[in-house]
Design an enzyme around this catalytic site. Structure first.
Site, PDB file in Angstrom:
ATOM      1  CG  HIS A  17      -1.934  -0.968   1.383  1.00 29.65           C
ATOM      2  ND1 HIS A  17      -2.087  -1.773   2.482  1.00 29.65           N
ATOM      3  CD2 HIS A  17      -2.923  -1.325   0.522  1.00 29.65           C
ATOM      4  CE1 HIS A  17      -3.135  -2.578   2.310  1.00 29.65           C
ATOM      5  NE2 HIS A  17      -3.648  -2.337   1.121  1.00 29.65           N
ATOM      6  CE  LYS A  41     -14.812  -6.714   4.213  1.00 25.24           C
ATOM      7  NZ  LYS A  41     -13.653  -6.230   3.442  1.00 25.24           N
ATOM      8  NE  ARG A  90      -3.064  -7.529  -4.506  1.00 25.23           N
ATOM      9  CZ  ARG A  90      -3.810  -7.927  -3.499  1.00 25.23           C
ATOM     10  NH1 ARG A  90      -3.287  -8.072  -2.308  1.00 25.23           N
ATOM     11  NH2 ARG A  90      -5.092  -8.200  -3.673  1.00 25.23           N
ATOM     12  CB  SER A 128      -4.293  -6.472   4.585  1.00 28.03           C
ATOM     13  OG  SER A 128      -3.897  -5.234   4.090  1.00 28.03           O
TER      14      SER A 128
HETATM   15  O1  PNS Z   1      -8.829  -2.621   0.457  1.00 28.71           O
HETATM   16  P1  PNS Z   1     -10.102  -3.144  -0.130  1.00 28.71           P
HETATM   17  O2  PNS Z   1     -10.885  -3.898   0.921  1.00 28.71           O
HETATM   18  O3  PNS Z   1      -9.877  -3.938  -1.383  1.00 28.71           O
HETATM   19  O4  PNS Z   1     -10.982  -1.860  -0.555  1.00 28.71           O
HETATM   20  C1  PNS Z   1     -12.279  -2.014  -1.056  1.00 28.71           C
HETATM   21  C2  PNS Z   1     -13.020  -0.659  -1.141  1.00 28.71           C
HETATM   22  C3  PNS Z   1     -12.967   0.075   0.192  1.00 28.71           C
HETATM   23  C4  PNS Z   1     -12.391   0.201  -2.190  1.00 28.71           C
HETATM   24  C5  PNS Z   1     -14.489  -0.975  -1.556  1.00 28.71           C
HETATM   25  O5  PNS Z   1     -15.013  -1.972  -0.726  1.00 28.71           O
HETATM   26  C6  PNS Z   1     -15.401   0.249  -1.456  1.00 28.71           C
HETATM   27  O6  PNS Z   1     -15.264   1.189  -2.208  1.00 28.71           O
HETATM   28  N1  PNS Z   1     -16.337   0.229  -0.497  1.00 28.71           N
HETATM   29  C7  PNS Z   1     -17.269   1.316  -0.275  1.00 28.71           C
HETATM   30  C8  PNS Z   1     -18.686   0.928  -0.673  1.00 28.71           C
HETATM   31  C9  PNS Z   1     -18.895   1.123  -2.162  1.00 28.71           C
HETATM   32  O7  PNS Z   1     -18.767   2.203  -2.688  1.00 28.71           O
HETATM   33  N2  PNS Z   1     -19.249   0.015  -2.838  1.00 28.71           N
HETATM   34  C10 PNS Z   1     -19.483   0.000  -4.269  1.00 28.71           C
HETATM   35  C11 PNS Z   1     -18.174  -0.191  -5.029  1.00 28.71           C
HETATM   36  S1  PNS Z   1     -18.554  -0.640  -6.664  1.00 28.71           S
END
Ligand code: PNS
Length: 163
Positions: A17, A41, A90, A128
């Protein structure tokens, strides 16, 4: 002015990150790191801890700010006046999920685009989840996360063992 958002769970922030953060920060005027506060979560680190750890590991990067958000990423982007979302890629396994998110977010937001930075080779395997698993079994995560994160994780798992 390019104001970008790099969103994620960051539970915890890894060297992968941090690599994306440094490279993204070089290519925009302001980079906001959006830490997801997902109430459904149960993360290892609370949202406040994740924000604090990110602040600590980015304190030498002047154009980076850390904020938490709940709800939709596109709403957070709008609220922050950000025109770009940054995500790291990645491997091919990331691609389908990232493509789906990027396309959905663009439609939902009426035009906020996602830009991808390809992970540096040395971090292309890192996640992570893996870091947490290694630490939970008492393994060393020194090569995978910043020192302040490693110390906090070792402490967390030690306190779980004691309880
Ligand atoms: O580090 P991660 O868990 O891969 O990040 C995922 C994240 C936070 C980018 C994604 O879960 C997110 O944007 N969540 C917010 C809710 C949202 O907007 N959902 C629709 C996305 S299409």
């Amino acid at each position: 002015m390019v104001r970008a958002i790099y969103p994620g769970s960051f539970d915890p922030v890894t060297l992968g990150h941090l690599d994306i953060i440094r490279r993204a920060a070089k290519n925009c005027d302001e980079l906001i790191i959006g830490v997801l506060n997902n109430k459904t979560k149960s993360p290892l680190f609370s949202v406040d801890e994740r924000v604090e750890l990110l602040q600590s590991v980015t304190e030498d990067i002047p154009n980076v700010q850390i904020r938490s958000f709940g709800g939709l990423l596109v709403d957070f982007a709008k609220e922050q006046n950000a025109n770009i979302i940054i995500r790291g890629l990645r491997a091919i396994t990331d691609f389908e999920y990232e493509l789906q998110m990027a396309q959905t977010n663009r439609i939902l937001s009426n035009g906020v685009d996602t830009m991808f930075l390809v992970a540096s080779n040395e971090y292309s395997y890192l996640s992570s989840t893996m870091v947490k698993e290694i630490a939970s079994f008492g393994g060393s995560i020194d090569k995978f996360a910043p020192k302040v994160v490693c110390d906090r994780m070792y402490e967390k798992y030690r306190s779980y063992m004691r309880s």
